[in-house]
Scaffold this motif. Structure first.
Motif, PDB file in Angstrom:
ATOM      1  N   GLY A   1      69.500  54.037  54.694  1.00 22.58           N
ATOM      2  CA  GLY A   1      69.865  54.607  55.698  1.00 22.58           C
ATOM      3  C   GLY A   1      71.233  54.002  55.947  1.00 22.58           C
ATOM      4  N   GLY A   2      71.594  53.008  55.128  1.00 18.36           N
ATOM      5  CA  GLY A   2      73.046  52.484  55.452  1.00 18.36           C
ATOM      6  C   GLY A   2      74.262  53.149  54.956  1.00 18.36           C
ATOM      7  N   THR A   3      75.180  52.831  55.121  1.00 15.31           N
ATOM      8  CA  THR A   3      76.497  53.549  54.692  1.00 15.31           C
ATOM      9  C   THR A   3      77.392  52.644  53.891  1.00 15.31           C
ATOM     10  N   GLY A   4      77.132  51.350  53.631  1.00 13.36           N
ATOM     11  CA  GLY A   4      77.882  50.632  52.937  1.00 13.36           C
ATOM     12  C   GLY A   4      79.425  50.289  53.552  1.00 13.36           C
ATOM     13  N   LEU A   5      79.501  50.701  54.818  1.00 11.40           N
ATOM     14  CA  LEU A   5      80.801  50.472  55.591  1.00 11.40           C
ATOM     15  C   LEU A   5      80.764  49.336  56.372  1.00 11.40           C
ATOM     16  N   GLY A   6      79.567  49.007  56.813  1.00 14.05           N
ATOM     17  CA  GLY A   6      79.301  47.890  57.716  1.00 14.05           C
ATOM     18  C   GLY A   6      80.090  46.757  57.488  1.00 14.05           C
ATOM     19  N   LEU A   7      80.081  46.198  56.294  1.00 12.47           N
ATOM     20  CA  LEU A   7      80.664  44.791  56.113  1.00 12.47           C
ATOM     21  C   LEU A   7      82.247  44.836  55.664  1.00 12.47           C
TER      22      LEU A   7
ATOM     23  N   GLN B   1      65.741  38.987  51.853  1.00 18.02           N
ATOM     24  CA  GLN B   1      65.593  39.180  50.407  1.00 18.02           C
ATOM     25  C   GLN B   1      66.875  38.597  49.625  1.00 18.02           C
ATOM     26  N   GLY B   2      67.810  38.482  50.318  1.00 22.48           N
ATOM     27  CA  GLY B   2      69.031  37.894  49.558  1.00 22.48           C
ATOM     28  C   GLY B   2      69.531  39.116  48.946  1.00 22.48           C
ATOM     29  N   VAL B   3      70.740  38.738  48.200  1.00 25.94           N
ATOM     30  CA  VAL B   3      71.693  39.546  47.284  1.00 25.94           C
ATOM     31  C   VAL B   3      71.677  39.052  45.947  1.00 25.94           C
ATOM     32  N   PRO B   4      71.399  39.852  45.090  1.00 21.66           N
ATOM     33  CA  PRO B   4      71.593  39.317  43.685  1.00 21.66           C
ATOM     34  C   PRO B   4      72.916  38.875  43.213  1.00 21.66           C
TER      35      PRO B   4
ATOM     36  N   ASP C   1      72.475  43.473  62.360  1.00 19.24           N
ATOM     37  CA  ASP C   1      71.717  44.624  61.946  1.00 19.24           C
ATOM     38  C   ASP C   1      71.329  44.592  60.410  1.00 19.24           C
ATOM     39  N   ASN C   2      72.282  44.287  59.631  1.00 17.90           N
ATOM     40  CA  ASN C   2      72.035  43.893  58.243  1.00 17.90           C
ATOM     41  C   ASN C   2      70.811  42.840  58.141  1.00 17.90           C
ATOM     42  N   ALA C   3      70.953  41.909  58.643  1.00 21.46           N
ATOM     43  CA  ALA C   3      70.056  40.710  58.735  1.00 21.46           C
ATOM     44  C   ALA C   3      68.691  41.016  58.956  1.00 21.46           C
ATOM     45  N   LEU C   4      68.554  41.928  59.942  1.00 22.51           N
ATOM     46  CA  LEU C   4      67.425  42.277  60.378  1.00 22.51           C
ATOM     47  C   LEU C   4      66.638  43.234  59.550  1.00 22.51           C
TER      48      LEU C   4
ATOM     49  N   ALA D   1      72.608  33.596  59.682  1.00 18.07           N
ATOM     50  CA  ALA D   1      71.823  33.324  58.412  1.00 18.07           C
ATOM     51  C   ALA D   1      70.597  34.042  58.768  1.00 18.07           C
ATOM     52  N   ASP D   2      69.702  34.498  57.659  1.00 18.67           N
ATOM     53  CA  ASP D   2      68.617  35.038  57.602  1.00 18.67           C
ATOM     54  C   ASP D   2      67.704  34.631  56.396  1.00 18.67           C
ATOM     55  N   THR D   3      66.463  34.861  56.445  1.00 17.69           N
ATOM     56  CA  THR D   3      65.520  34.373  55.569  1.00 17.69           C
ATOM     57  C   THR D   3      65.031  35.500  54.624  1.00 17.69           C
TER      58      THR D   3
ATOM     59  N   HIS E   1      81.408  42.381  45.478  1.00 17.64           N
ATOM     60  CA  HIS E   1      81.355  43.644  46.064  1.00 17.64           C
ATOM     61  C   HIS E   1      80.893  43.952  47.406  1.00 17.64           C
ATOM     62  N   LEU E   2      80.241  42.968  47.857  1.00 12.40           N
ATOM     63  CA  LEU E   2      79.536  43.268  49.151  1.00 12.40           C
ATOM     64  C   LEU E   2      80.427  43.710  50.090  1.00 12.40           C
ATOM     65  N   PHE E   3      81.823  43.187  50.236  1.00 10.26           N
ATOM     66  CA  PHE E   3      82.586  43.853  51.478  1.00 10.26           C
ATOM     67  C   PHE E   3      83.407  45.065  50.972  1.00 10.26           C
TER      68      PHE E   3
ATOM     69  N   GLY F   1      67.160  34.264  51.095  1.00  9.98           N
ATOM     70  CA  GLY F   1      67.979  34.521  52.270  1.00  9.98           C
ATOM     71  C   GLY F   1      69.339  34.479  51.860  1.00  9.98           C
ATOM     72  N   THR F   2      70.036  34.930  53.009  1.00  9.23           N
ATOM     73  CA  THR F   2      71.633  35.334  53.084  1.00  9.23           C
ATOM     74  C   THR F   2      72.523  34.568  54.114  1.00  9.23           C
ATOM     75  N   LEU F   3      73.450  33.986  53.768  1.00  6.86           N
ATOM     76  CA  LEU F   3      74.397  33.346  54.826  1.00  6.86           C
ATOM     77  C   LEU F   3      75.889  33.770  54.924  1.00  6.86           C
ATOM     78  N   PHE F   4      76.014  34.504  55.996  1.00  4.50           N
ATOM     79  CA  PHE F   4      77.535  34.905  56.120  1.00  4.50           C
ATOM     80  C   PHE F   4      78.264  33.669  57.177  1.00  4.50           C
ATOM     81  N   LEU F   5      79.240  33.402  56.591  1.00  2.00           N
ATOM     82  CA  LEU F   5      80.225  32.180  57.276  1.00  2.00           C
ATOM     83  C   LEU F   5      81.354  33.059  57.616  1.00  2.00           C
TER      84      LEU F   5
ATOM     85  N   ARG G   1      76.717  49.514  48.399  1.00  2.00           N
ATOM     86  CA  ARG G   1      75.243  49.101  48.597  1.00  2.00           C
ATOM     87  C   ARG G   1      74.576  48.758  47.526  1.00  2.00           C
ATOM     88  N   VAL G   2      73.931  47.388  47.819  1.00  2.00           N
ATOM     89  CA  VAL G   2      73.169  46.911  46.594  1.00  2.00           C
ATOM     90  C   VAL G   2      72.138  48.112  46.145  1.00  2.00           C
ATOM     91  N   GLU G   3      71.258  48.503  47.228  1.00  2.00           N
ATOM     92  CA  GLU G   3      70.037  49.174  47.046  1.00  2.00           C
ATOM     93  C   GLU G   3      70.519  50.810  46.618  1.00  2.00           C
TER      94      GLU G   3
END
Ligand code: ADP
Ligand code: MG
Lengths: 487, 129
Positions: free
Chosen positions: A429-435, A403-406, A371-374, A399-401, A412-414, A458-462, A419-421
């Motif tokens: 529309g996000g809640t910041g709770l997903g991660l 905007q990435g995360v500064p 959902d985030n990646a899309l 993995a996505d291609t 703090h992402l988790f 892009g961003t990659l979650f492992l 939320r970055v934005e």
């Protein structure tokens, strides 16, 4: 309680003291009697010849006269000598008393008994002077096979009594001081334990009452300070937890009130000015729906988080095919990805790759990540799910291609609500709770999650999950159970 | 009514909430200005010297209390009344508000917009006297 134990301590000592002084008294008395008897015997032997002369009228050469003997004793205060002849007439006295008179045995008993040849010793208690007890030792004087007289040594017991009394007093004082000292030590010791313990209890009650900033004083004996330190440590941890809880409640309040404010403002404005300004309805009614949905999503996610974090949640671990899970997530998001013009692919080389986990929760993890990646990947980009096995672990990447995360936001992402934005952004529309939920689920499975991102690329979650041996899966996929026993 | 209407600055990062406050202010006869973060808010106060500021506490960058302080430190801006919005709704924020001489009101989100507009009128009327 202390007085009681002191009494128990002091009583035997008192009894001992009294018994000891009585034993001592008797011992001294015997000693004295033996001493006096020896002296009297010596004197009787010395004076016997001259006493015989009283009968014969002839004083042999070198014999001491009774007077001479008696006068030699005159200087001694405690002992009095009386010498009587065979007829019972007093011949000499060291105090010059009753010389020439017959023996008065009523006051000084035992002299006549000695005249009949039997030595004796008595302690005579004077009726007049309570303390003037006297020991009388009577010894017959033998000469030529005859009793020629009697020597009596009288010794007052006053000084002996005084000595024993002094001894007893000393002992009693010692016992008293000893008891007192023990008592004081006991009280001091009890106080040194009890007082800090009471203080500790007061402090603990204050902390239990809610004052988590309070610390107990670390003072007193080792056991108490140890306890105090432990208590302080515990309180510090509680304080930290309480701080986190407060912040969380405050954050939740803020996050819930924010969409509510928007919804209320929109509804209120439409109600008030909707008739005169019809554009308001068109503009804000859809927004009310969006915000309401977001609010509902947030409540669901908060409940999810609360459930996972409650400590009661233990994932029901069953062997799962990772390929199946990822395929399901991709399938669910396929239509949306197509709409957004983003390629969504699953690449799992080993279809048998399996993990042990809670299927619904793991689907939730990858749904959130996809959902985030899309959401953060522009048209023409790609979102790829892949899985591979490494050293007993299974690594899954999303993995996505996009905007990435500064980089400054990555740590703090988790965090909850992070939320970055900013709220102004159209993607708000996000809640910041997903991660936060994702991380909780992964960690409850004994796994780890990491994120790497390059801004604009892009961003990659492992995700690292403990692997499951493939045999139970093989069993489930309709292989006969005998395959296991054949190995 | 020849006099220019009072100017109200709305400092609020939630875009639609900000827009709706402006809309309601304008419909009530005020001139409304907007800023969507702390820094822009402070700059807008300095530039436009509004008659009143509606201020959200939780702002990206400089927060609401920092703005209150900055206004109090500037003799030209210290007299401008500020009405505070907070979504925390905790006692602490409320108590905090009393430490600032320029805070003329305090609303917990979600508020009734009509109450806010009414309060703005009251505060401005008080200032006039
Ligand atoms: N794939 C991604 N690309 C860019 N940013 C992301 C990505 N995933 C998450 N983020 C950032 O992390 C923040 C937190 O994500 P999340 O916890 O899922 O909350 P939400 O998606 O509800 O905003 C997002 O607001 C976004 O800024
Ligand atoms: Mg999300």
């Amino acid at each position: 309680m202390i007085t009681g134990s002191l009494l128990i301590l002091a009583l035997p000592l008192l009894v001992f003291t009294l018994a000891a002084s009585s034993v001592l008294w008797r011992f001294y008395l015997q000693q004295l009697e033996a001493d006096i008897a020896a002296q009297a015997l010596l004197m009787a032997d010395t004076v016997a010849p001259s006493l015989a002369a009283v009968a014969t009228g002839h004083l042999p050469d070198g014999a001491f006269s009774p007077e001479a003997i008696a006068s030699r004793w005159r200087r001694r205060s405690d002992a009095r000598i009386t010498i009587a002849d065979a007829r019972g007439v007093v011949r000499a006295s060291s105090v010059g008393e009753g010389v020439g008179a017959p023996i008065d045995d009523t006051r000084r008993p035992g002299m006549r008994t000695a005249l009949s040849g039997r030595s004796n010793a008595t302690v005579w208690r004077s009726p007049n002077f309570v303390n003037e007890d006297t020991m009388y030792v009577n010894v017959p004087a033998w000469y030529g096979g005859q009793v020629t007289g009697v020597v009596r040594v009288a010794h007052t017991l006053t000084s002996l009594r005084k000595r024993v009394a002094q001894l007893r007093q000393t002992l009693l004082v010692a016992v008293l001081l000893y008891t007192l000292a023990i008592g004081l030590c006991t009280v001091a010791f009890a106080a040194s334990i009890v007082r800090p313990a009471e203080r500790l209890q007061r402090d603990a009650e204050r902390i239990a009452g809610g004052d988590l900033s309070h610390r107990v004083e670390v003072r007193g004996p080792e056991e108490i300070t140890q306890l105090a330190r432990t208590l302080n440590h515990m309180t510090s941890r509680l304080e930290v937890l309480e701080g986190l809880r407060r912040r969380y409640v405050s954050d939740v309040s803020h996050e819930l009130r924010t969409p509510l404010t928007a919804i209320r403002s929109m509804a209120e404005t439409i109600l008030k000015y909707g008739d005169s300004d019809t554009s308001l309805r068109e503009r804000y009614l859809p927004r009310i729906l969006t915000q309401t949905d977001r609010l509902a999503r947030m409540v669901t996610q908060l409940l999810d988080l609360a459930q996972i974090e409650s400590g009661h949640y233990v994932p029901a671990l069953t062997p799962l095919s990772l390929a199946e899970v990822l395929d399901e997530v991709a399938l669910t998001n396929a239509a949306r990805a197509a709409d957004l013009g983003v390629a969504l692919d699953v690449r799992v080389s080993d279809r048998a790759l399996s993990v042990r986990g809670d299927r619904d929760r793991l689907v939730q993890v990858f749904m959130n990540l996809v959902d985030n990646a899309l959401r953060y990947t522009p048209r023409g980009g790609a979102v790829t799910l892949s899985a591979l096995s490494t050293r007993g672990h299974v690594e899954v990447t999303v993995a996505d291609t996009g905007q990435g995360v500064p980089p400054e936001h990555l740590p703090h992402l988790f965090d909850r609500f992070y939320r970055v934005e900013t709220a102004r952004s159209p993607l708000a529309g996000g809640t910041g709770l997903g991660l936060a939920i994702v991380r909780q689920i992964i960690e409850s499975h004994g796994g780890r999650i990491k994120v790497t991102s390059s801004h604009g690329k892009g961003t990659l979650f492992l995700i690292e999950l403990p692997g499951a041996s493939p045999s139970p899966l093989a069993t489930r996929s309709s292989n006969p159970p005998t395959t296991e026993s054949q190995e | 009514m020849t006099a220019t209407p009072p100017t109200i600055l709305v400092v609020e990062d939630q875009e639609e909430v900000n827009d709706l406050l402006q809309y309601n202010l304008v419909r009530a006869g005020y001139r409304a200005l907007a800023a969507y973060d702390g820094r822009a808010g402070l700059a807008a106060v300095r530039q436009h010297l509004p008659d009143l500021v509606l201020l959200d506490v939780m702002l990206p960058g400089i927060d609401g209390w920092d703005i209150c302080n900055a206004l109090l430190e500037d003799p030209a801006l210290r007299h401008i009344p500020v009405i505070i919005f907070t979504a925390k709704g905790s006692r602490e924020d409320f108590d905090h508000g009393h430490r600032y001489a320029n805070v003329a009101g305090y609303f917990i989100k979600p508020y009734a917009t009509s109450d806010v507009i009414e309060h703005v009128g009251r505060v401005l009327a008080d200032r006039q006297r």
